[in-house]
Design an enzyme around this catalytic site. Sequence first.
Site, PDB file in Angstrom:
ATOM      1  N   HIS A 160     -55.790  55.480  29.074  1.00 29.82           N
ATOM      2  CA  HIS A 160     -55.600  54.822  30.365  1.00 29.82           C
ATOM      3  C   HIS A 160     -56.044  55.771  31.477  1.00 29.82           C
ATOM      4  CE1 HIS A 160     -52.690  51.656  28.908  1.00 29.82           C
ATOM      5  NE2 HIS A 160     -52.531  52.549  27.944  1.00 29.82           N
ATOM      6  N   GLN A 219     -47.233  52.524  22.626  1.00 29.74           N
ATOM      7  CA  GLN A 219     -48.526  51.932  22.230  1.00 29.74           C
ATOM      8  C   GLN A 219     -48.315  50.480  21.815  1.00 29.74           C
ATOM      9  OE1 GLN A 219     -50.655  53.952  19.013  1.00 29.74           O
ATOM     10  NE2 GLN A 219     -52.532  52.802  19.441  1.00 29.74           N
ATOM     11  N   HIS A 257     -57.060  54.283  22.755  1.00 30.94           N
ATOM     12  CA  HIS A 257     -57.602  54.090  24.105  1.00 30.94           C
ATOM     13  C   HIS A 257     -56.928  55.066  25.052  1.00 30.94           C
ATOM     14  CE1 HIS A 257     -54.196  51.362  23.524  1.00 30.94           C
ATOM     15  NE2 HIS A 257     -53.909  51.585  24.791  1.00 30.94           N
ATOM     16  N   ASP A 274     -58.115  47.182  32.976  1.00 33.52           N
ATOM     17  CA  ASP A 274     -56.929  46.682  32.271  1.00 33.52           C
ATOM     18  C   ASP A 274     -56.536  45.318  32.844  1.00 33.52           C
ATOM     19  OD1 ASP A 274     -54.436  48.365  30.600  1.00 33.52           O
ATOM     20  OD2 ASP A 274     -54.033  46.398  31.497  1.00 33.52           O
ATOM     21  N   ASN A 333     -51.103  56.616  24.774  1.00 33.43           N
ATOM     22  CA  ASN A 333     -49.887  56.368  23.988  1.00 33.43           C
ATOM     23  C   ASN A 333     -50.202  56.315  22.494  1.00 33.43           C
ATOM     24  OD1 ASN A 333     -48.462  56.041  26.444  1.00 33.43           O
ATOM     25  ND2 ASN A 333     -49.046  53.886  26.553  1.00 33.43           N
TER      26      ASN A 333
END
Length: 135
Positions: free
Chosen positions: A103, A95, A101, A32, A88
């Site tokens: 995390h 989100q 995706h 990230d 999210n």
Amino acid sequence: MRDDNCIFCKIAAGEIPSAALYEDEDFRVILDLSPASKGHALIIPKEHYRNLFDLEDGLAAKALVLAKKMTIKLKDVLECDGYNIVQNNEEAAGQTVFHFHMHMIPRYKGDKVGLGWHMGKLEEKDKEEILNKLK
Ligand code: 5GP
Ligand code: ZN
């Protein structure tokens, strides 16, 4: 399936550079850009799905298995003490990139990662309402 305006479609396809930790035919796993902690990574499917609500079942299953494999490996590399898997769905839930995706957030004892919520109390009327509506 692909959305030409989607940054994660481009990252997953390798068209925008990213720090990739892993890749297979279905997913790319990247660091990230704004990590919550050292080693914060994202599992991104190569196909475009807005979020969990429309993610294809097979990919949903594979994503969790991949999270398991990656966190087991990264735990040793990062020498972290735990992991949060966060995912999210929609703006109200935080989100910001509308391409599914997951995390993977490494946790270190005493870190200041701000995940969590105020713990409420399960109200009887809420419980009854939810259980009844699900019948
Ligand atoms: P969300 O809030 O949608 O659950 O998470 C989106 C995540 O994507 C955020 O943690 C954000 O830092 C990360 N992110 C957004 N754009 C990029 C990018 O271009 N490259 C990388 N590596 N991460 C990104
Ligand atoms: Zn996309």
